[in-house]
Design an enzyme around this catalytic site. Structure first.
Site, PDB file in Angstrom:
ATOM      1  N   SER A   1      42.276   9.978  21.349  1.00  0.00           N
ATOM      2  CA  SER A   1      43.302   9.887  20.311  1.00  0.00           C
ATOM      3  C   SER A   1      43.038  10.783  19.115  1.00  0.00           C
ATOM      4  O   SER A   1      43.917  10.953  18.268  1.00  0.00           O
ATOM      5  CB  SER A   1      43.428   8.434  19.826  1.00  0.00           C
ATOM      6  N   TYR A   2      41.860  11.371  18.998  1.00  0.00           N
ATOM      7  CA  TYR A   2      41.570  12.248  17.864  1.00  0.00           C
ATOM      8  C   TYR A   2      42.386  13.538  17.990  1.00  0.00           C
ATOM      9  O   TYR A   2      42.238  14.294  18.947  1.00  0.00           O
ATOM     10  CB  TYR A   2      40.086  12.593  17.792  1.00  0.00           C
ATOM     11  N   ALA A   3      43.254  13.734  16.993  1.00  0.00           N
ATOM     12  CA  ALA A   3      44.156  14.896  16.987  1.00  0.00           C
ATOM     13  C   ALA A   3      44.918  14.986  18.306  1.00  0.00           C
ATOM     14  O   ALA A   3      45.138  16.080  18.842  1.00  0.00           O
ATOM     15  CB  ALA A   3      43.376  16.186  16.715  1.00  0.00           C
TER      16      ALA A   3
END
Length: 355
Positions: A102-104
């Site tokens: 889910s990071y970036a």
């Protein structure tokens, strides 16, 4: 505190896992007690010293006790700047990179994967990622976990994830179903070890009961923990982690950058969401903690961030804090914590100030 006025530091922006905060970061050279390992090489060169290593619980993974947080890769840092940080991290002996699908929106994983491929570093790095919060792969249903892992493997350009964290609990899915899916991934060689991010003590106990019946065992946890935020972890979560032999990987170990000492007055606070997260630590307790950190940092000739991380590493359940930076040169102060052994009197003073 005379220490922070006398020492010379370059002001910069340092980030931590998930969020960003202001911090002073400078030269990590130190007159402090160092903890290093000597290893034999060959009859001609003799032994050399290397940064000490720790085991992540019972995963079999041995690593430098500082994890590089990758939440800013693809978000506040572009690919080139992210690769510069990764290059420096690897050059200084760092080994574990923490990210999430889910990071970036997956760009963090892609940047890390491209970097490992271009540098040929996959086999010397430990990749930890999380699944459960990507906008296309929400939750921990078995089919979602399987698809999310395959997506992460593709972005990371690898055939395995060294440490897979379940990114938060999913009350809609029985835990045994999620663990069963992870078990199949471990059998297939796609995952080496299982961790959990922000699981409650009750959920961790449930997971251990299920593991006793043959399902994969949670062996590491990520949780919010620092000198400024002790109470949520110290208590039942810490007791469960200790009892189960879990490797604790604290995120926000510098309290959004506050413990780096770059923000001491309201006038220092940035006028944005990041500044708001740092500003909430300003107050009597925050200044008391910074004064204690400053005194130790000045006496030892090290950075405040190094002291804050060294305090965490002295905690019995902590294996390696998770922190990130915005510039490569800021890594020295973080990695230096692994070589600093705080005296008992210093630990007592930090405990007292942060109580």
């Amino acid at each position: 505190m005379t220490g922070r006025h006398t020492m010379t530091r370059d002001r910069g922006t340092m980030v931590e896992d998930d969020h960003v905060g202001e911090i002073e970061a400078g030269d990590a050279s130190s007159t402090a007690t160092h903890v290093r390992h000597a290893i034999e090489t060959n009859a001609f060169s003799g032994p050399i010293t290397v940064p000490r290593r720790v085991l992540l619980g019972e995963t079999g993974i041995e690593t430098h006790p500082l994890v590089l947080g990758g939440s800013v890769f693809g978000w506040t840092l572009g690919a080139e700047a992210s690769e510069a940080v990764l290059d420096r991290f690897a050059a200084l002996g760092g080994t574990v990179i923490d990210t999430a699908d889910s990071y970036a929106a997956g760009r963090s994983e892609s940047i890390i994967g491209n970097w490992m491929t271009s540098r040929g570093t996959r086999d010397r790095m430990v990749v930890a990622t999380k699944v459960g919060r990507h906008h296309d792969r929400q939750g921990l249903a078995p089919e979602t976990v399987r698809a999310a892992v395959d997506d992460s493997l593709a972005r990371l350009h690898t055939d395995r994830i060294d440490l897979l964290h379940l990114h938060g609990e999913d009350p809609a899915v029985p835990l045994e179903e999620t663990l069963g899916a992870v078990g199949a991934l471990i059998e297939a060689g796609k995952v080496r070890a299982l961790g959990a991010s922000d699981f409650s003590p009750e959920r961790l106990i449930e997971a251990r009961v299920l593991a006793a019946n043959g399902l994969p065992r949670v062996q590491a946890i990520t949780t919010r923990y620092s000198l400024m935020e002790r109470r949520p972890f110290e208590g039942a979560p810490e007791l469960v982690a200790h009892a189960q032999g879990l490797a604790v990987l604290p995120y926000f170990p510098l309290a959004n950058g506050f413990l780096g000492g770059g923000v001491r007055r309201r006038a220092d606070v940035r006028h944005d969401a990041r500044g708001d997260r740092v500003a909430r630590h300003l107050g009597r307790r925050g200044h008391r903690v910074l004064a204690a950190v400053d005194e130790i940092a000045f006496a030892r000739g090290i950075q405040p961030a190094t002291v804050a991380l060294a305090w965490l590493l002295a905690r019995p359940t902590v294996a390696a804090p998770v922190a990130g930076v915005s510039r490569p040169e800021q890594l020295e102060a973080l990695l230096a914590a692994a070589s600093v052994e705080l005296h008992r009197s210093e630990l007592v003073e930090l405990d007292r100030a942060s109580a």
